[in-house]
Design an enzyme around this catalytic site. Sequence first.
Site, PDB file in Angstrom:
ATOM      1  N   GLU A 196      51.725   5.577  47.333  1.00  0.00           N
ATOM      2  CA  GLU A 196      51.889   6.370  48.359  1.00  0.00           C
ATOM      3  C   GLU A 196      53.394   6.432  48.940  1.00  0.00           C
ATOM      4  O   GLU A 196      53.695   7.511  49.491  1.00  0.00           O
ATOM      5  CB  GLU A 196      51.042   6.106  49.581  1.00  0.00           C
ATOM      6  CG  GLU A 196      49.556   6.327  49.288  1.00  0.00           C
ATOM      7  CD  GLU A 196      48.875   4.975  48.685  1.00  0.00           C
ATOM      8  OE1 GLU A 196      47.420   5.382  48.477  1.00  0.00           O
ATOM      9  OE2 GLU A 196      49.548   4.266  48.362  1.00  0.00           O
ATOM     10  N   LYS A 206      37.085  11.737  58.339  1.00  0.00           N
ATOM     11  CA  LYS A 206      36.391  12.221  57.345  1.00  0.00           C
ATOM     12  C   LYS A 206      35.341  13.232  57.544  1.00  0.00           C
ATOM     13  O   LYS A 206      35.114  14.160  57.043  1.00  0.00           O
ATOM     14  CB  LYS A 206      35.773  11.122  56.546  1.00  0.00           C
ATOM     15  CG  LYS A 206      34.879  11.425  55.175  1.00  0.00           C
ATOM     16  CD  LYS A 206      34.772  10.293  54.326  1.00  0.00           C
ATOM     17  CE  LYS A 206      33.816  10.729  53.139  1.00  0.00           C
ATOM     18  NZ  LYS A 206      34.420  11.875  52.557  1.00  0.00           N
ATOM     19  N   MET A 216      75.122  -5.763  47.159  1.00  0.00           N
ATOM     20  CA  MET A 216      75.851  -5.594  48.454  1.00  0.00           C
ATOM     21  C   MET A 216      75.701  -6.785  49.293  1.00  0.00           C
ATOM     22  O   MET A 216      76.539  -7.210  50.133  1.00  0.00           O
ATOM     23  CB  MET A 216      75.429  -4.351  49.463  1.00  0.00           C
ATOM     24  CG  MET A 216      76.043  -4.077  50.670  1.00  0.00           C
ATOM     25  SD  MET A 216      77.515  -3.639  50.539  1.00  0.00           S
ATOM     26  CE  MET A 216      77.385  -1.957  50.171  1.00  0.00           C
ATOM     27  N   PHE A 257      35.786  -0.213  57.032  1.00  0.00           N
ATOM     28  CA  PHE A 257      36.455  -0.358  55.733  1.00  0.00           C
ATOM     29  C   PHE A 257      37.601   0.436  55.545  1.00  0.00           C
ATOM     30  O   PHE A 257      37.299   1.808  55.830  1.00  0.00           O
ATOM     31  CB  PHE A 257      35.434  -0.456  54.482  1.00  0.00           C
ATOM     32  CG  PHE A 257      35.994  -0.550  53.083  1.00  0.00           C
ATOM     33  CD1 PHE A 257      36.492  -1.801  52.898  1.00  0.00           C
ATOM     34  CD2 PHE A 257      36.269   0.754  52.475  1.00  0.00           C
ATOM     35  CE1 PHE A 257      37.281  -1.841  51.498  1.00  0.00           C
ATOM     36  CE2 PHE A 257      36.973   0.479  51.207  1.00  0.00           C
ATOM     37  CZ  PHE A 257      37.310  -0.603  50.858  1.00  0.00           C
ATOM     38  N   GLN A 258      38.814  -0.031  55.463  1.00  0.00           N
ATOM     39  CA  GLN A 258      39.882   0.886  55.325  1.00  0.00           C
ATOM     40  C   GLN A 258      40.010   1.692  56.459  1.00  0.00           C
ATOM     41  O   GLN A 258      40.763   2.744  56.493  1.00  0.00           O
ATOM     42  CB  GLN A 258      39.910   1.721  53.981  1.00  0.00           C
ATOM     43  CG  GLN A 258      40.104   0.929  52.863  1.00  0.00           C
ATOM     44  CD  GLN A 258      40.313   1.723  51.564  1.00  0.00           C
ATOM     45  OE1 GLN A 258      40.038   2.867  51.692  1.00  0.00           O
ATOM     46  NE2 GLN A 258      40.560   1.274  50.480  1.00  0.00           N
TER      47      GLN A 258
END
Length: 567
Positions: free
Chosen positions: A50, A162, A481, A112-113
């Site tokens: 993602e 959802k 760097m 969940f999630q």
Amino acid sequence: MELTGAQILVECLREQGVDVVFGYPGGTILDVYDALYQTPDIRHYLVSHEQGAAHAADGYARSTGRVGVCLATSGPGCTNLTTGIATAYMDSSPLVAITCNVSSKLLGKDSFQEVDITGITRPITKWNQVVKDVSRLANVVRQAFLIARSGRQGPVLIDVTKDVTSARAPYEPLPLARHRVTELPNPLSRRLLGGIEAPEPSLADVEGLIELIRGAERPLIVCGGGVVRSRAQDELLAFARRVDAPVAITVMGGGGFAGDDPLSTGMIGMHGSQASNRAVDDCDLLVAVGCRFSDRVALKPATFASRARIAQIDIDATEVGKNVRCDHHVLGDARRVLKLVNDRLDQQDHAAWKEHVFSFATETLYEEGGDHLTPKQINETIARLLPEDTIVATDVGQHQMWAIQHFHFRHPGQLLTSGGFGAMGFGLGAAIGAQVGNPARRVLHVTGDGSFRMNCNELSTVEHYGLPVITVVYDNAVLGMVHQWQTLIYDRRYAETTLDRGPDWVRLAEAYGLSGRRVSNVAELEDALGEALSCGHGYVIDAVLDPDEMVRPMVPAGQHITSFLAV
């Protein structure tokens, strides 16, 4: 007509003219993906992670000037977007992130999630909303796009539960001209103060700026990211010619003023050119256009441009005087303000001042040749062989500074780099988005071996969609760097900056179905670039560098802008 929430969401994307989205599916967003599956005029690009979706949407936005769109599911799906959202926020890039959460009845129950993504992203979005009522969905989506692209651009997030994606509600198309913002802004947002539209410049403020210019003997213009965002390159060029002043360019200003223009002094700040930094110290008027004076530009605010009056042109009132003192300002979109000034300002002449500034532009700071590959050789070879309008997406580190110092960006959206947030791993996703948005142009991904290992999984995306992105890895086997700072400041104590480990970049490219070559001199680099340009697919060039190569010049953080270290 009555549609499901998922269908309404997709129809609202079509209202906005969206034809490209980047994302990764999951359980809570399945209804949206099912609707997209049945909408062939919106192309979905499946990324490997993602974070890659957010960076790709960002690169698409920066290179095209349109709003980029990314999708993610709940929980880790949406939290994986946050680095990309923060990157877009710091660099004022227009992005709409769409996530789906658990059903409304499961919110707040550690389901969940489940995650409070609007709470997490509130400080790094221009505006965000959670939608728990399908009747609000269309209005929220319309506001999201309007807010993302209006005023000072930036990322917006919509989180849809959802159950809303499957619920049904009436939907009627609404022309863009009738879209309005009706919701309150985020309490923590600094980007919506004074509304979302660009303020109309005050003519009195414009006249005040003109008087300052007429009275100046040593004017300097600083081109910032606001010039790029407003696509004000033509107006800035006319302004610089009219003022007859040198122009220094910030990292985010790359492409806002042509790097090879006779008035350009190059990059300003920590790794800026001698000409730019000394001009800041010697000027009597500094006109900053769309520049927020970050700590990488105004390293020591108390002494920055201490002999000058400072005038800011900015779309965001919160940036005026925030980091350095401001003696005069004009609020408004850079393009609009510059047009008003150009219409009223008579021709100026500062020949002696320009001669003084450009006397510092002749110093050679990098090795000219030898039997090993140098950053200067890499950059000069790339510039010679690739088309002039090539889009360059960088990661963060030494390679980023070398590229910005040496490539002459001529157009807004030609340089894609994580300036404010400094996100390693930004480059490949941004290159993917740029290539999708600009299929007829070459896209070059410039990276280091430290940055590339972070999101090299997106080579899968490059291969699957046949994107001819060329990746050049500046491979010095260290975190360059940080290694440079350890050399100069930490008495060569190289704590955890040596990358004495895999992968083999050429074999990795081949594992993803792409081509690659390892090069250690200019002749090999030329051959590899020739192959990359002609092969028609993604290509990885592993360019071997000495671990002790440094970015020159360098001014330490917090020091006066001309306090160059001997490097």
